[in-house]
Write a protein that holds these residues in place. Structure first.
Motif, PDB file in Angstrom:
ATOM      1  N   ASP A   1     -35.614  64.333  94.741  1.00 61.46           N
ATOM      2  CA  ASP A   1     -36.601  63.261  94.853  1.00 61.46           C
ATOM      3  C   ASP A   1     -37.366  63.149  93.541  1.00 61.46           C
ATOM      4  O   ASP A   1     -38.300  63.907  93.285  1.00 61.46           O
ATOM      5  CB  ASP A   1     -37.553  63.541  96.014  1.00 61.46           C
ATOM      6  CG  ASP A   1     -38.436  62.358  96.337  1.00 61.46           C
ATOM      7  OD1 ASP A   1     -38.686  61.519  95.434  1.00 61.46           O
ATOM      8  OD2 ASP A   1     -38.894  62.258  97.491  1.00 61.46           O
TER       9      ASP A   1
ATOM     10  N   VAL B   1     -35.412  57.382  94.305  1.00 60.17           N
ATOM     11  CA  VAL B   1     -36.133  56.666  93.246  1.00 60.17           C
ATOM     12  C   VAL B   1     -37.318  55.860  93.790  1.00 60.17           C
ATOM     13  O   VAL B   1     -38.138  55.380  93.023  1.00 60.17           O
ATOM     14  CB  VAL B   1     -35.176  55.739  92.452  1.00 60.17           C
ATOM     15  CG1 VAL B   1     -34.161  56.564  91.684  1.00 60.17           C
ATOM     16  CG2 VAL B   1     -34.504  54.717  93.346  1.00 60.17           C
ATOM     17  N   GLN B   2     -37.388  55.706  95.110  1.00 64.47           N
ATOM     18  CA  GLN B   2     -38.501  54.965  95.704  1.00 64.47           C
ATOM     19  C   GLN B   2     -38.642  55.379  97.159  1.00 64.47           C
ATOM     20  O   GLN B   2     -37.660  55.549  97.876  1.00 64.47           O
ATOM     21  CB  GLN B   2     -38.234  53.461  95.605  1.00 64.47           C
ATOM     22  CG  GLN B   2     -39.364  52.599  96.063  1.00 64.47           C
ATOM     23  CD  GLN B   2     -39.049  51.124  95.868  1.00 64.47           C
ATOM     24  OE1 GLN B   2     -38.016  50.750  95.342  1.00 64.47           O
ATOM     25  NE2 GLN B   2     -39.953  50.282  96.317  1.00 64.47           N
ATOM     26  N   LYS B   3     -39.904  55.533  97.589  1.00 65.06           N
ATOM     27  CA  LYS B   3     -40.181  55.871  98.999  1.00 65.06           C
ATOM     28  C   LYS B   3     -40.131  54.638  99.848  1.00 65.06           C
ATOM     29  O   LYS B   3     -40.469  53.581  99.466  1.00 65.06           O
ATOM     30  CB  LYS B   3     -41.550  56.526  99.124  1.00 65.06           C
ATOM     31  CG  LYS B   3     -41.585  57.885  98.482  1.00 65.06           C
ATOM     32  CD  LYS B   3     -40.897  58.845  99.364  1.00 65.06           C
ATOM     33  CE  LYS B   3     -41.066  60.237  98.827  1.00 65.06           C
ATOM     34  NZ  LYS B   3     -40.146  61.139  99.370  1.00 65.06           N
TER      35      LYS B   3
ATOM     36  N   SER C   1     -35.808  56.364 102.429  1.00 67.10           N
ATOM     37  CA  SER C   1     -36.050  56.240 100.988  1.00 67.10           C
ATOM     38  C   SER C   1     -34.967  55.383 100.341  1.00 67.10           C
ATOM     39  O   SER C   1     -33.920  55.140 100.931  1.00 67.10           O
ATOM     40  CB  SER C   1     -36.005  57.623 100.331  1.00 67.10           C
ATOM     41  OG  SER C   1     -36.867  58.527 100.950  1.00 67.10           O
ATOM     42  N   ARG C   2     -35.251  54.970  99.116  1.00 67.03           N
ATOM     43  CA  ARG C   2     -34.206  54.319  98.331  1.00 67.03           C
ATOM     44  C   ARG C   2     -33.646  55.367  97.388  1.00 67.03           C
ATOM     45  O   ARG C   2     -34.371  55.911  96.550  1.00 67.03           O
ATOM     46  CB  ARG C   2     -34.756  53.144  97.526  1.00 67.03           C
ATOM     47  CG  ARG C   2     -33.616  52.338  96.897  1.00 67.03           C
ATOM     48  CD  ARG C   2     -34.086  51.092  96.193  1.00 67.03           C
ATOM     49  NE  ARG C   2     -33.568  51.190  94.839  1.00 67.03           N
ATOM     50  CZ  ARG C   2     -34.247  50.995  93.747  1.00 67.03           C
ATOM     51  NH1 ARG C   2     -35.498  50.689  93.806  1.00 67.03           N
ATOM     52  NH2 ARG C   2     -33.685  51.114  92.569  1.00 67.03           N
TER      53      ARG C   2
ATOM     54  N   THR D   1     -39.373  60.958  92.713  1.00 67.89           N
ATOM     55  CA  THR D   1     -40.742  60.459  92.897  1.00 67.89           C
ATOM     56  C   THR D   1     -41.720  61.593  93.201  1.00 67.89           C
ATOM     57  O   THR D   1     -42.922  61.409  93.112  1.00 67.89           O
ATOM     58  CB  THR D   1     -40.819  59.423  94.044  1.00 67.89           C
ATOM     59  OG1 THR D   1     -40.591  60.065  95.298  1.00 67.89           O
ATOM     60  CG2 THR D   1     -39.820  58.293  93.841  1.00 67.89           C
TER      61      THR D   1
END
Length: 194
Positions: free
Chosen positions: A13, A192-194, A173-174, A15
């Motif tokens: 993750d 890369v993105q929640k 998530s993405r 992020t």
């Protein structure tokens, strides 16, 4: 041919990662304790199966921690002239049989992710999962990098099981797979993105 019921994969993750290197240290301690005072000269870091990569972006450099992608179409398997690299039929992971390997290094060169390396004294290629982490997983525990992460930026498990923690994280998530254009079909996911 029977359908594979389990496919073990890693999640990183991006992020949540704070760049503390706990995963790298845990990997080295668990898999290469005899080399803790050494350096993987090709990577300029502790001998570990996790490589730190810096990606230059317009705003600021970003850190990405990569390791074996456990590819479905693994170049390291295709290039090995001795059949030493193979897919584990029970887990889908890429493994190396040290009894068949001669240390030619073709698999190290063939990896588009540059995450395989040659052990300096054994002369054989190594990669995630190391022997220490293999033992942890066989005992039902998490690999060292997952267990050591203080911010839960890592996960590991069966992506074919929709109820597994890794599948649950992927569902909310993405996530991206690295170098999809290489056609390796990796089983390493980067949130890369929640």
């Amino acid at each position: 041919m029977t359908e594979q019921t389990k496919k073990l994969a890693h999640l990183f993750d991006a992020t949540q990662c704070v760049g503390c290197s706990a995963c790298i240290v845990a990997c080295a301690q668990t898999n290469y304790p005899e080399m803790l005072n050494d350096e993987n000269t090709g990577w300029g870091a502790l001998p570990s199966n996790i490589r730190r990569v810096t990606i230059e972006t317009a705003r600021r450099p970003r850190q990405l921690l990569v390791q074996c992608q456990q590819c479905d179409d693994a170049p390291c398997i295709k290039v090995c002239p001795f059949g030493a690299n193979f897919h584990d039929p029970e887990t889908g992971q890429v493994k190396t049989d040290p009894k068949r390997c001669v240390g030619c290094g073709y698999c190290v060169t063939a990896c588009p992710y540059d995450v395989r390396w040659l052990h300096p004294t054994k002369g054989l290629p190594v990669k995630c999962m190391g022997e220490g982490c293999e033992k942890l997983v066989q005992a039902g525990e998490s690999p060292a990098c997952v267990a050591a992460c203080p911010v839960s930026a890592r996960a590991f498990g069966d992506v074919n099981d929709p109820e597994s923690p890794i599948s649950q994280r992927l569902a909310r998530s993405r996530a991206e797979r690295l170098l999809p254009q290489k056609g390796t079909r990796p089983n390493f996911f980067v949130v890369v993105q929640k």
